[in-house]
Design a protein around this motif. Structure first.
Motif, PDB file in Angstrom:
ATOM      1  N   ARG A 124      36.775  60.098  30.815  1.00  0.00           N
ATOM      2  CA  ARG A 124      37.274  60.526  29.503  1.00  0.00           C
ATOM      3  C   ARG A 124      36.109  60.659  28.533  1.00  0.00           C
ATOM      4  N   TRP A 180      39.151  65.334  15.080  1.00  0.00           N
ATOM      5  CA  TRP A 180      38.160  64.533  15.782  1.00  0.00           C
ATOM      6  C   TRP A 180      36.907  65.365  15.999  1.00  0.00           C
ATOM      7  N   HIS A 193      39.128  60.132  25.258  1.00  0.00           N
ATOM      8  CA  HIS A 193      40.256  61.041  25.438  1.00  0.00           C
ATOM      9  C   HIS A 193      40.092  61.841  26.722  1.00  0.00           C
ATOM     10  N   ASP A 194      41.217  62.119  27.379  1.00  0.00           N
ATOM     11  CA  ASP A 194      41.225  62.952  28.575  1.00  0.00           C
ATOM     12  C   ASP A 194      40.907  64.393  28.212  1.00  0.00           C
ATOM     13  N   GLN A 199      43.515  66.545  26.551  1.00  0.00           N
ATOM     14  CA  GLN A 199      43.833  66.318  25.138  1.00  0.00           C
ATOM     15  C   GLN A 199      42.875  67.035  24.187  1.00  0.00           C
ATOM     16  N   LEU A 237      42.982  68.000  19.935  1.00  0.00           N
ATOM     17  CA  LEU A 237      42.289  67.074  19.027  1.00  0.00           C
ATOM     18  C   LEU A 237      41.115  67.709  18.283  1.00  0.00           C
TER      19      LEU A 237
END
Length: 161
Positions: A18, A30, A109-110, A113, A117
């Protein structure tokens, strides 16, 4: 002659692959750790300085993954570098401390995602960097899209793209 703003960022990973993202205090969404170069500073020096300022750690900045020519109508010409920071050591993970001024928090985060984001232009750049990781050398992008000669990549004209 172009007078591009130049920025550099770093991708860090956890054991599951991730991506570490940071949450800025001054805007929505983000980001990856990084920022704009100071006069006389190299992109790798900037990336290391920004990581230390934002997260209070000093991990090694690894190889360049992508360089992206990404002008934006509202912000002008930009040249953006993304480096591979690899997996943070246990000590670095435990020491991560958002500065509270520019960065409020951080999280892994994967890949799935990232598009939801990150703003679209950063998502394209990060996904291209992830795709290129492990292939050796750096990849040249225009607006987050690989460019291998011929016609230039489609210009992106919306401020959020």
């Amino acid at each position: 002659m172009a007078q591009a703003r130049v920025a550099a960022g770093v991708l860090f990973f956890d054991e599951a692959g991730r991506v570490l993202l940071v949450k800025p205090t001054y805007k929505a969404g983000w980001e990856i750790p990084g920022g704009y170069l100071h006069p006389g500073e190299t992109p790798s020096e900037c990336a290391a300085r920004e990581v230390e300022e934002e997260l209070a750690i000093k991990p090694a900045v690894g190889p360049l993954l992508v360089a992206d020519w990404a002008p934006n109508p509202g912000e002008g010409d930009k040249l953006l570098f993304v480096f591979d920071g690899g997996q943070l050591s246990r000590a670095d993970k435990e020491a991560v401390t958002p500065d509270g001024i520019e960065i409020s928090t951080w999280a892994y985060h994967d890949r799935s995602q990232l598009e939801s984001l990150l703003i679209p232009r950063l998502a394209r750049r990060v996904l291209a960097a992830l795709d290129h990781r492990g292939h050796g050398g750096a990849q040249y992008l225009e607006h987050g899209t690989a460019w291998n000669g011929g016609a230039p990549a489609t210009e992106i004209t919306t401020p959020q793209s």
